[in-house]
Design a protein around this motif. Structure first.
Motif, mmCIF file in Angstrom:
data_model
loop_
_atom_site.group_PDB
_atom_site.id
_atom_site.type_symbol
_atom_site.label_atom_id
_atom_site.label_comp_id
_atom_site.label_asym_id
_atom_site.label_seq_id
_atom_site.Cartn_x
_atom_site.Cartn_y
_atom_site.Cartn_z
ATOM 1 N N TRP A 134 0.935 -1.203 -0.173
ATOM 2 C CA TRP A 134 0.038 0.101 -0.034
ATOM 3 C C TRP A 134 0.958 1.328 -0.048
ATOM 4 O O TRP A 134 0.706 2.173 -0.609
ATOM 5 N N GLU A 137 2.682 1.854 -3.435
ATOM 6 C CA GLU A 137 1.730 2.551 -4.449
ATOM 7 C C GLU A 137 1.497 3.816 -4.390
ATOM 8 O O GLU A 137 1.416 4.548 -5.190
ATOM 9 N N ARG A 138 1.245 4.306 -2.842
ATOM 10 C CA ARG A 138 1.163 5.774 -2.538
ATOM 11 C C ARG A 138 2.164 6.400 -3.020
ATOM 12 O O ARG A 138 2.017 7.545 -3.368
ATOM 13 N N GLU A 157 1.752 8.964 -5.959
ATOM 14 C CA GLU A 157 1.178 10.190 -5.366
ATOM 15 C C GLU A 157 2.513 11.043 -5.165
ATOM 16 O O GLU A 157 2.764 12.041 -5.500
ATOM 17 N N THR A 184 -3.780 9.709 2.442
ATOM 18 C CA THR A 184 -2.436 8.875 2.399
ATOM 19 C C THR A 184 -1.774 9.048 3.786
ATOM 20 O O THR A 184 -1.264 8.279 4.566
#
Length: 239
Positions: free
Chosen positions: A153, A156-157, A161, A171
């Motif tokens: 997780w 990916e962020r 981002e 987030t």
């Protein structure tokens, strides 16, 4: 004036943060002067592809940047990101100028604070590489990482981002939850922000009651200290 070369662009937001922090810290003691900084900005998307599939290619790409900075007159070089340090030893062996490791300066600070176990946050590449555990182990400090689902997780962020300059409250809240798990389940005593975009998301000296090791801040402080030392040494040698 001695010069530092920054391998930047990995990503752009943190490179800007480095530049601002170096200038600000330098001017705390020398308000009427400025340090000499050279930045070679690389392609973050290419860097990600290389770290995923071609570590020798990543080392070659970074070494080209280091060589450009050295030819431009940099006295030493720092990479303004954590993930490229997965090939740091290879770069040190081949570089013509000294390199200043973000991992080493962070480990020194953890040791100074007498921490015995720290939680590490960053990209999957950083969290799953041996670089932090090996360097910290030399100081008898254990490094813990989030569980697999949380690593996925966060990665990916981070890639989609944070590297794009997209800092979202959701987030931030998710990262805080990961920190709580590390604190409650593993009993970490501090949190390493092992990604130079993370301090831009989490602008605080403590997270969930734990001291943070801001790798950008620590790296910048070491850069400025080395520049000051070199400037003082050159001045004394000239007299």
């Amino acid at each position: 004036m001695p010069s530092v070369g920054l391998v930047g662009g990995l990503g752009p937001e943190s490179t800007i943060d480095y530049y601002r922090r170096i200038i600000q810290l330098w001017r705390e003691d020398s308000p009427k002067s400025a340090p000499s900084i050279m930045i070679d900005s690389l392609d973050v998307d290419l860097g990600i592809r290389l770290v995923q599939t071609d570590r020798p290619g990543l080392a070659a790409y970074l070494l080209e940047s280091i060589d450009r900075l050295a030819r431009a007159g940099a006295d030493f070089v720092a990479m303004a990101a954590n993930t490229p340090h997965v090939v740091f030893d290879d770069l040190v062996a081949r570089s013509t100028v000294p390199l200043l490791s973000i991992v080493e300066v962070c480990a020194d600070e953890a040791s100074r604070r007498e921490l015995q176990i720290v939680g590490l946050l960053g990209t999957r590449f950083t969290m799953e590489a041996p670089l932090y555990p090996l360097v910290f182990a030399r100081r008898s400090i254990e490094v813990a990482v989030p569980e697999e689902a949380d690593r996925s997780w966060l990665h990916e962020r981070y890639i989609n981002e944070l590297l794009r300059g997209d800092f979202r409250e959701e987030t931030r809240n998710g990262v805080l939850e990961i920190v709580r798990k590390l604190r409650d389940r593993i009993k970490v005593e501090g949190i390493v922000l092992g990604g130079t975009e993370l301090p831009l998301l989490l602008k605080t000296e403590t997270i969930e009651g734990l001291p943070t090791l801001d790798t950008t801040e620590l790296h910048v402080r070491a850069i400025v200290q080395r520049l000051r030392f070199m400037a003082t040494h050159e001045a004394s040698s000239a007299t």
